[in-house]
Design an enzyme around this catalytic site. Sequence first.
Site, short mmCIF file in Angstrom:
data_model
loop_
_atom_site.label_atom_id
_atom_site.label_comp_id
_atom_site.label_asym_id
_atom_site.label_seq_id
_atom_site.Cartn_x
_atom_site.Cartn_y
_atom_site.Cartn_z
N GLY A 104 4.01 -0.96 8.82
CA GLY A 104 4.83 -0.57 8.10
C GLY A 104 4.94 -0.09 6.88
CE LYS A 114 -1.88 -1.78 3.34
NZ LYS A 114 -1.57 -3.13 3.48
P1 GDP Z 1 2.61 -2.23 3.04
O1 GDP Z 1 1.99 -2.56 4.11
O2 GDP Z 1 0.79 -2.52 2.62
O3 GDP Z 1 3.32 -0.77 2.12
O4 GDP Z 1 3.44 -3.12 2.33
P2 GDP Z 1 4.72 -3.40 3.02
O5 GDP Z 1 5.56 -1.53 2.45
O6 GDP Z 1 4.94 -4.08 3.91
O7 GDP Z 1 5.79 -4.32 1.87
C1 GDP Z 1 5.82 -3.60 0.37
C2 GDP Z 1 6.93 -4.04 0.02
O8 GDP Z 1 7.40 -4.67 -1.77
C3 GDP Z 1 7.92 -3.27 0.09
O9 GDP Z 1 9.02 -3.95 0.22
C4 GDP Z 1 7.70 -3.00 -1.62
O10 GDP Z 1 9.32 -1.76 -1.50
C5 GDP Z 1 7.55 -3.46 -1.90
N1 GDP Z 1 7.00 -3.10 -3.30
C6 GDP Z 1 6.27 -3.16 -3.13
N2 GDP Z 1 5.32 -2.72 -4.50
C7 GDP Z 1 5.77 -3.87 -5.42
C8 GDP Z 1 6.01 -4.50 -6.89
O11 GDP Z 1 5.07 -4.38 -7.09
N3 GDP Z 1 7.44 -4.89 -6.36
C9 GDP Z 1 8.20 -5.86 -5.81
N4 GDP Z 1 9.19 -6.63 -6.26
N5 GDP Z 1 8.17 -5.22 -4.57
C10 GDP Z 1 7.42 -4.34 -4.27
#
Ligand code: GDP
Length: 426
Positions: free
Chosen positions: A40, A16
């Site tokens: 986070g 997100k």
């Molecule tokens: P949030 O809490 O939903 O924001 O998710 P997190 O930040 O914990 O996890 C998302 C992780 O996936 C982060 O390390 C991002 O940099 C990574 N990420 C987000 N979108 C993508 C994507 O399209 N591809 C890849 N490979 N990584 C992504």
Amino acid sequence: MPATVIVGAQWGDEGKGKIVDLLAQDSDLVCRYQGGPNAGHTIVVGEETYRIRQIPSGIIRGKACAIGAGCVVDPDVLIAEIDDLEARGHRTEGLVFVSGNAHLIMPWHVALDGARERRLGRLQIGTTRRGIGPAYADKATRIGIRVQDLLDPKILREKIELAVAEKNVWLERVYEIEPFDAQEVLAASLVHAARIAPWVADTSLLVDRALRDGRRVLFEGGQGTLLDLDHGTYPFVTSSSPIAAGAAVSFGIGPRRIDEVLGVAKAYVTRVGEGPFPSEIVGPDHDRVQSLGHEFGTVTGRERRCGWLDLVALRFAVRVNGITSLALTKLDVLSDFSELPVCVRYRLPDDTETEDFPAHQSDFHHCRPVFEVLPGWGAHVEDELPDAARAYVAFVEQALDVPVTLVGTGAAREHVLALQDDPLGL
Ligand code: GDP
């Protein structure tokens, strides 16, 4: 569309942060509506990686950011986060607004969270041990300390003394750990108060005025739909309301003020901690997805369990949030697989099959996934989706009757494909 909610459509960690970061560019105010420093977001900007826990991630784009009444605030974390952003060259002055009705995470909440999880042993919920559950519990029992209490030293003293007297009994007699000294806690809280006072605001009025003025407001949820206290997979849930309606509750606006609900889902599924997980991958593909997707928690470093995309759970998320469009993240992680199972139905213990998420916990605990296998694309996804990836996305859209407007193709900020010219009508 002036008011948009971004909601996690699975068990959190859907990516997100990156989607909020993207849409924050065109927003005037970014609002966090629930949770505390347990969710986070990770945002990668060039060489810099930001791990943001308490403040809405729109702050990185220099946007005004608000923390709603439905949040719990750890003053140490909030202050440290703002100091870190300032040290990295981001201006925050005049951009941070915290609801006076939000509750404070006090040091005993953190102590109790850890002690309770240790006591539960094998039966533990798997909390982040940051005091969030105990802070929400005190809010519900009407003994919580709110952000606005920091503005009145007399009230603050009374509330801290009352809380410490009660909490120390639990800490010493039930959990056999060190008690707190009320005067020490008060002194620390007064230091927090001096920093936080300028940020305290009527966030309901702030949002109302922004919407009346035709400005764009983005609401970001933490965690995800299946972790919702009321509608998620209780008891393996968080202690607040991540679903989209939580935004209206937290900011004190009517539900009809929300125009769009963007659900964020991974192209597969992950889940942290205990609890049933029907589409969990068995065999070597599990570890492949986990390592290709770097599926380890932002806050805790814990391994995330990985599963194939679950359309039954996603259909539920579309329903309970009123999702109007979807962002499918991390599609690139699936590029190496020649075949991609997708869970289209659950088989229940009585051998019937359903497309709808079971309302009864025992059905969910004992259901088995029914997979349809789609062809992989075997190519790195960059500027354009390969045909098989496009078909994968179309399959999801058709099953859920919701357009997929954004696709994530990598961790970096720019690695997002818009599948429509104007994905959100922004
Ligand atoms: P949030 O809490 O939903 O924001 O998710 P997190 O930040 O914990 O996890 C998302 C992780 O996936 C982060 O390390 C991002 O940099 C990574 N990420 C987000 N979108 C993508 C994507 O399209 N591809 C890849 N490979 N990584 C992504």
